[in-house]
Design an enzyme around this catalytic site. Structure first.
Site, PDB file in Angstrom:
ATOM      1  N   SER A  34       2.450 -12.460  -0.686  1.00  0.00           N
ATOM      2  CA  SER A  34       1.385 -11.632  -0.109  1.00  0.00           C
ATOM      3  C   SER A  34       0.029 -12.067  -0.641  1.00  0.00           C
ATOM      4  CB  SER A  34       1.613 -10.165  -0.445  1.00  0.00           C
ATOM      5  OG  SER A  34       0.481  -9.395  -0.080  1.00  0.00           O
ATOM      6  N   HIS A  44       2.390 -13.728   3.879  1.00  0.00           N
ATOM      7  CA  HIS A  44       2.227 -12.331   4.273  1.00  0.00           C
ATOM      8  C   HIS A  44       0.753 -11.942   4.178  1.00  0.00           C
ATOM      9  CE1 HIS A  44       3.980  -8.336   4.997  1.00  0.00           C
ATOM     10  NE2 HIS A  44       3.043  -7.865   4.175  1.00  0.00           N
ATOM     11  N   ASP A  73      -1.885  -8.931   4.594  1.00  0.00           N
ATOM     12  CA  ASP A  73      -2.050  -7.479   4.687  1.00  0.00           C
ATOM     13  C   ASP A  73      -3.393  -7.135   5.305  1.00  0.00           C
ATOM     14  OD1 ASP A  73       0.357  -6.344   3.364  1.00  0.00           O
ATOM     15  OD2 ASP A  73      -0.350  -7.557   1.681  1.00  0.00           O
ATOM     16  N   MET A 133      -5.783  -4.127   6.360  1.00  0.00           N
ATOM     17  CA  MET A 133      -6.001  -2.699   6.123  1.00  0.00           C
ATOM     18  C   MET A 133      -7.381  -2.297   6.626  1.00  0.00           C
ATOM     19  SD  MET A 133      -4.528  -2.391   2.237  1.00  0.00           S
ATOM     20  CE  MET A 133      -3.171  -3.412   1.665  1.00  0.00           C
ATOM     21  N   HIS A 146       0.838  -8.004   8.526  1.00  0.00           N
ATOM     22  CA  HIS A 146       1.255  -6.614   8.378  1.00  0.00           C
ATOM     23  C   HIS A 146       0.036  -5.731   8.616  1.00  0.00           C
ATOM     24  CE1 HIS A 146       2.826  -3.302   5.399  1.00  0.00           C
ATOM     25  NE2 HIS A 146       2.749  -2.880   6.644  1.00  0.00           N
ATOM     26  N   MET A 150      -1.725  -2.514   8.606  1.00  0.00           N
ATOM     27  CA  MET A 150      -1.792  -1.134   8.098  1.00  0.00           C
ATOM     28  C   MET A 150      -3.078  -0.528   8.636  1.00  0.00           C
ATOM     29  SD  MET A 150      -0.365  -1.880   4.263  1.00  0.00           S
ATOM     30  CE  MET A 150      -0.707  -3.651   4.330  1.00  0.00           C
ATOM     31  N   MET A 184       8.873  -0.120   3.693  1.00  0.00           N
ATOM     32  CA  MET A 184       7.922  -0.119   2.586  1.00  0.00           C
ATOM     33  C   MET A 184       8.585   0.485   1.350  1.00  0.00           C
ATOM     34  SD  MET A 184       5.135  -1.589   3.510  1.00  0.00           S
ATOM     35  CE  MET A 184       4.178  -1.152   2.042  1.00  0.00           C
ATOM     36  N   PHE A 223      -2.183  -0.560  -1.486  1.00  0.00           N
ATOM     37  CA  PHE A 223      -2.621  -1.304  -2.660  1.00  0.00           C
ATOM     38  C   PHE A 223      -1.481  -2.141  -3.220  1.00  0.00           C
ATOM     39  CE2 PHE A 223      -5.478   2.300  -2.422  1.00  0.00           C
ATOM     40  CZ  PHE A 223      -6.719   1.725  -2.663  1.00  0.00           C
ATOM     41  N   ASP A 281       8.757  -4.586   1.189  1.00  0.00           N
ATOM     42  CA  ASP A 281       7.398  -4.894   0.735  1.00  0.00           C
ATOM     43  C   ASP A 281       6.966  -3.811  -0.247  1.00  0.00           C
ATOM     44  OD1 ASP A 281       4.744  -5.507   0.377  1.00  0.00           O
ATOM     45  OD2 ASP A 281       4.162  -5.255   2.470  1.00  0.00           O
ATOM     46  N   GLY A 304       6.328  -3.900  -4.807  1.00  0.00           N
ATOM     47  CA  GLY A 304       6.987  -3.948  -6.100  1.00  0.00           C
ATOM     48  C   GLY A 304       8.154  -4.905  -6.176  1.00  0.00           C
ATOM     49  N   GLY A 328       3.899 -10.083  -4.023  1.00  0.00           N
ATOM     50  CA  GLY A 328       2.481 -10.341  -4.250  1.00  0.00           C
ATOM     51  C   GLY A 328       2.209 -10.808  -5.664  1.00  0.00           C
TER      52      GLY A 328
END
Length: 228
Positions: free
Chosen positions: A8, A31, A33, A35, A64, A66, A135, A141, A173, A175, A195
């Site tokens: 990520s 990946h 993100d 947002m 992705h 969001m 998720m 974040f 996705d 942790g 990430g």
């Protein structure tokens, strides 16, 4: 199917995105993100950056979204060069129509679920998708701790995919790291977004290889694989 590792760029250096993409060229996907500071409380990047990234790397882009109003915006990310586009079902007005439009434009269609969103109401939608994203943290974040309570949801999702005999990728996705990826693979995931576990490593490319090795080993022993 062999495990796929998708680093990520949320954890990358945004001032050096082209270099950061090259640092993980052995990854399956990159990946991205997106947002909008509305659907999630963070603001990252949009279509122009995706267009630039698509020109800067041969690694396919896994976008992705969001964001609010994905029905309006998602097709533009396909046009920008994304090979896979994920929208959140909580934000989509017409998820089946949107998935079909993404596919019609030539990308893989993926649907994401926030941690509190159950999979069961969307069972009938699964054949319209190429990938489903569970998720494992609240979106918004990077660097959050993995939510173990998502493992049963991953298992239930894998059971639904098997029940219908679908060739549907199951992505996780949030942790994902050396300490959590094996549990995710055992539960049924086969695509892993990582990430900080990748970009926080001294050698991001080696981190990708190590995570893939772990996931493949766990998958080989997983009950959902052995049952087939």
């Amino acid at each position: 199917m062999a495990a796929q590792i998708n680093p990520s760029i949320l954890s990358a250096d945004f001032a050096r995105l082209a270099d950061e993409a090259k640092a993980v060229e052995g990854a399956d996907w990159l990946h991205v993100d997106v947002m909008d500071n509305h659907f999630v409380p963070n603001l990252t990047l949009g279509v122009p950056v995706v267009e630039s990234l698509a020109r800067a790397t041969d690694t396919p882009l896994d976008c992705h979204l969001m964001i609010e109003a994905p029905d309006r915006w998602a097709p533009q990310y396909v046009e920008a060069g994304a090979g896979s586009v994920t929208f959140h079902v909580e934000a989509a007005t017409a998820p089946v129509r949107l998935a079909r439009e993404i596919r019609a434009k030539g990308a893989r269609a993926s649907m994401a679920l926030r941690p509190a969103t159950p999979i069961e109401p969307y069972e009938d939608l699964l054949p319209e998708l190429d990938m489903l994203l569970i998720m494992t943290v609240e979106p918004g974040f990077g660097g959050q701790a993995f939510l173990d309570i998502m493992l049963p949801k991953i298992r239930r999702t894998r059971e639904l995919i098997s029940k219908h005999g679908l060739e549907l990728w199951l992505q996780v996705d949030g942790g994902v790291s050396a300490s959590t990826i094996e549990r995710c693979a055992d539960a049924g995931a086969d695509v892993f977004v990582a990430g900080s576990a990748v970009y926080g490593a001294s050698d991001p490319a080696e981190a990708v290889r190590a995570l893939r090795t772990q996931a493949d080993a766990a998958t080989a022993k997983a009950s959902w694989v052995c049952a087939h």
